[in-house]
Scaffold this active site. Structure first.
Site, short mmCIF file in Angstrom:
data_model
loop_
_atom_site.label_atom_id
_atom_site.label_comp_id
_atom_site.label_asym_id
_atom_site.label_seq_id
_atom_site.Cartn_x
_atom_site.Cartn_y
_atom_site.Cartn_z
N LYS A 167 0.83 -1.22 0.00
CA LYS A 167 0.00 0.00 0.00
C LYS A 167 0.86 1.26 0.00
CE LYS A 167 -3.82 -2.25 2.48
NZ LYS A 167 -3.17 -3.54 2.81
N TYR A 168 1.68 1.41 -1.02
CA TYR A 168 2.57 2.56 -1.10
C TYR A 168 1.79 3.88 -1.06
CZ TYR A 168 5.96 -0.90 -2.82
OH TYR A 168 6.78 -1.99 -2.96
N ASP A 192 3.32 7.91 -0.84
CA ASP A 192 4.43 8.83 -0.60
C ASP A 192 4.45 9.82 -1.76
OD1 ASP A 192 7.02 9.89 0.28
OD2 ASP A 192 7.31 7.96 1.29
#
Length: 230
Positions: free
Chosen positions: A61-62, A64
């Site tokens: 679940k990146y 950024d």
């Protein structure tokens, strides 16, 4: 055959996980590696699953800044995983950048899936983080954003599947946690459905954990679930 069952590996040790994996068959399921196991065991563990011929969903679940997420997605592609996900609330630019970095991989690129609303979240949970919308409304909004970014599909609860089919079309992949075979404990997920029900309304892939991994005979349970959705 396109396996519809994704087994969530939620073990504390590599030995426990591999003991389970060696009891099941890659023709019957794919495997999901989440944050806890990946943080503990790393890429070596993923490669061990691949060596056993399992497709791997890398569920990290990146979320950024766009370049950081894109590079993480590229690393996942280099690892050879079948599916990888990111948080749709990271925004359109983040998702577009991640999708673009996969272009050189062609047909070998992993499926890129957006995470919409976690299945543990209800109206009050969303309100507490400043989202004055129901889980259904927020899922639709984020699914549209994922589709606009070129993602392959989204993670959504079974209750949102039919609506998303209408909004996003038949080729948009719907990955569905909150799946519990009849008689199972609902655990910490609130919006749940049986495998048969989820497939009938249009889910593409079903994420199932404890009902399989904690079973006395996981292979038998896996075969039973596959039979129920055949």
């Amino acid at each position: 055959m396109d396996n519809k069952i994704i087994v969530a590996l939620d073990y504390e040790t590599e030995a426990e996980a591999l003991n389970f994996v060696d009891q099941v068959d890659p023709s019957l399921c794919r495997l999901k590696v989440g944050k806890e196991m990946f943080t503990t065991l790393g890429t070596h563990f993923v490669k061990q699953l691949q060596d056993r011929k399992f497709d791997v969903f890398l569920d990290l679940k990146y979320h950024d800044i766009p370049n950081t997420v894109a590079r993480a997605v590229r690393s996942a592609a280099d690892l050879g995983v079948w599916m990888v996900d990111l948080h749709a609330c990271g925004g359109l630019r983040m998702m577009e950048t991640a999708k673009q970095i996969l272009e050189p991989y062609g047909k070998d690129a992993p499926l890129l899936i957006g995470v919409t609303v976690l299945t543990s979240m209800e109206d009050l949970d969303l309100l507490q983080i400043g989202i004055n919308a129901s889980p259904m409304e927020q899922v639709i909004r984020l699914a549209h954003l994922c589709q606009r970014a070129g993602l392959d599909g989204v993670v959504c609860s079974p209750q949102e599947v039919e609506v998303l089919r209408t909004h996003c079309g038949k080729d948009f992949k719907l990955v569905t946690p909150g799946i519990r075979p009849e008689g199972s404990d609902f655990g910490d997920q609130r919006r749940v459905m049986t495998p048969k029900q989820a497939i009938e309304i249009g889910s593409d892939y079903l994420v199932i954990g404890r009902p399989i991994t904690q079973a006395a005979d996981p292979l038998a349970v896996l075969k039973s679930i596959n039979q129920s959705i055949a």
